[in-house]
Design a protein around this motif. Structure first.
Motif, mmCIF file in Angstrom:
data_model
loop_
_atom_site.group_PDB
_atom_site.id
_atom_site.type_symbol
_atom_site.label_atom_id
_atom_site.label_comp_id
_atom_site.label_asym_id
_atom_site.label_seq_id
_atom_site.Cartn_x
_atom_site.Cartn_y
_atom_site.Cartn_z
ATOM 1 N N ALA A 50 -3.283 -10.187 -1.435
ATOM 2 C CA ALA A 50 -3.692 -8.989 -2.171
ATOM 3 C C ALA A 50 -2.519 -8.296 -2.852
ATOM 4 O O ALA A 50 -2.709 -7.564 -3.827
ATOM 5 C CB ALA A 50 -4.402 -8.013 -1.238
ATOM 6 N N TRP A 51 -1.304 -8.541 -2.349
ATOM 7 C CA TRP A 51 -0.132 -7.887 -2.934
ATOM 8 C C TRP A 51 0.059 -8.272 -4.397
ATOM 9 O O TRP A 51 0.651 -7.505 -5.164
ATOM 10 C CB TRP A 51 1.133 -8.234 -2.146
ATOM 11 N N GLU A 103 -5.731 0.645 14.306
ATOM 12 C CA GLU A 103 -6.661 -0.489 14.315
ATOM 13 C C GLU A 103 -7.819 -0.219 15.276
ATOM 14 O O GLU A 103 -7.849 -0.699 16.406
ATOM 15 C CB GLU A 103 -5.917 -1.770 14.688
ATOM 16 N N ASP A 120 0.828 -1.207 0.000
ATOM 17 C CA ASP A 120 0.000 0.000 0.000
ATOM 18 C C ASP A 120 0.864 1.260 0.000
ATOM 19 O O ASP A 120 0.507 2.267 -0.624
ATOM 20 C CB ASP A 120 -0.939 -0.009 1.211
ATOM 21 N N ARG A 143 -8.125 -11.682 -3.200
ATOM 22 C CA ARG A 143 -8.607 -10.446 -2.588
ATOM 23 C C ARG A 143 -8.302 -10.390 -1.094
ATOM 24 O O ARG A 143 -8.391 -9.330 -0.492
ATOM 25 C CB ARG A 143 -10.118 -10.304 -2.798
ATOM 26 N N ILE A 144 -7.978 -11.537 -0.507
ATOM 27 C CA ILE A 144 -7.699 -11.549 0.932
ATOM 28 C C ILE A 144 -6.350 -10.892 1.194
ATOM 29 O O ILE A 144 -5.486 -10.823 0.325
ATOM 30 C CB ILE A 144 -7.734 -12.985 1.502
ATOM 31 N N THR A 145 -6.184 -10.424 2.395
ATOM 32 C CA THR A 145 -5.034 -9.594 2.748
ATOM 33 C C THR A 145 -3.690 -10.230 2.414
ATOM 34 O O THR A 145 -2.804 -9.587 1.867
ATOM 35 C CB THR A 145 -5.073 -9.252 4.252
ATOM 36 N N SER A 146 -3.517 -11.501 2.724
ATOM 37 C CA SER A 146 -2.208 -12.131 2.551
ATOM 38 C C SER A 146 -1.796 -12.291 1.092
ATOM 39 O O SER A 146 -0.613 -12.436 0.787
ATOM 40 C CB SER A 146 -2.191 -13.507 3.240
ATOM 41 N N HIS A 154 -4.220 0.718 8.270
ATOM 42 C CA HIS A 154 -3.253 -0.279 8.733
ATOM 43 C C HIS A 154 -2.644 0.118 10.079
ATOM 44 O O HIS A 154 -2.407 -0.731 10.940
ATOM 45 C CB HIS A 154 -2.123 -0.434 7.711
#
Length: 203
Positions: free
Chosen positions: A179-180, A55, A5, A174-177, A52
């Motif tokens: 998404a990169w 939280e 990001d 699409r999940i965070t882990s 990020h």
């Protein structure tokens, strides 16, 4: 992941800076929509990074809201910019009225009608993104056929296409882990397309 990001923020900030320079020169109106879209995208990335770092549920809600609307507005301005590109690619006698290039901005208003439906919102984003990619691929495919100076722009569009297909075709990405992966392709598409514009307009 925070690093991707931050990378997208740097890329979008650089894109906004370069597009401002384009908008100041020739084809001012042509690049205005892309400039606004890049600035909004950069702002969106700032909020993502804040999400990020902080939280809290309240912050997460605000960030989600900003991301959704920034995505929509930047997409609307991108479509409007494409309409200007198409208009200016035609002979003067065949150009449609300039006011028509603002029609894509109406999707911002239409979004209110589907705001409460998650499925319809996803479909709209899918259609808007896909439509922008189809139009840009056709337009720069023709340009590249006529002149190889547009090849980098077409390569950037190809990266956008790959990002689009992975994002919508493989939900697991699409999940965070993971998404990169698509975010890296998105950033690569932005950089390549921008370099393509600089190369094409250096002639």
């Amino acid at each position: 992941m925070l690093w991707i990001d931050i990378l997208l923020l740097l890329i979008s900030g650089y894109a906004a800076y370069e597009l401002v320079e384009f908008a100041r020169g020739r084809g001012r109106l042509k690049f205005l929509g892309l400039t606004i879209a890049a600035i909004i995208f950069a702002f969106m990335q700032v909020t993502v990074i804040i999400g990020h770092l902080v939280e809290m549920s309240a912050v997460a809600t605000v960030v989600t809201f900003i991301i959704e609307w920034s995505h929509l507005i930047s997409l609307a301005f991108t479509l409007s910019a494409l309409a200007v590109f198409i208009r200016e690619s035609k002979p003067v006698f065949a150009q449609f009225p300039l006011a028509y290039t603002a029609l894509p901005l109406s999707i911002i208003l239409s979004y209110f009608f589907v705001y409460d439906s998650l499925v319809l919102k996803k479909w709209l984003f899918f259609l808007y993104q896909g439509g922008a990619l189809v139009v840009s691929a056709m337009m720069y495919g023709i340009y590249t056929y006529r002149s190889k100076k547009y090849i980098l722009i077409l390569a950037g569009i190809a990266l956008f296409w790959l990002c689009f297909l992975l994002y919508w075709g493989i939900p697991a990405l699409r999940i965070t882990s993971l998404a990169w992966i698509w975010k890296l392709l998105l950033g690569g598409g932005m950089v390549t397309t921008l370099l393509g514009y600089k190369y094409a307009h250096s002639y």
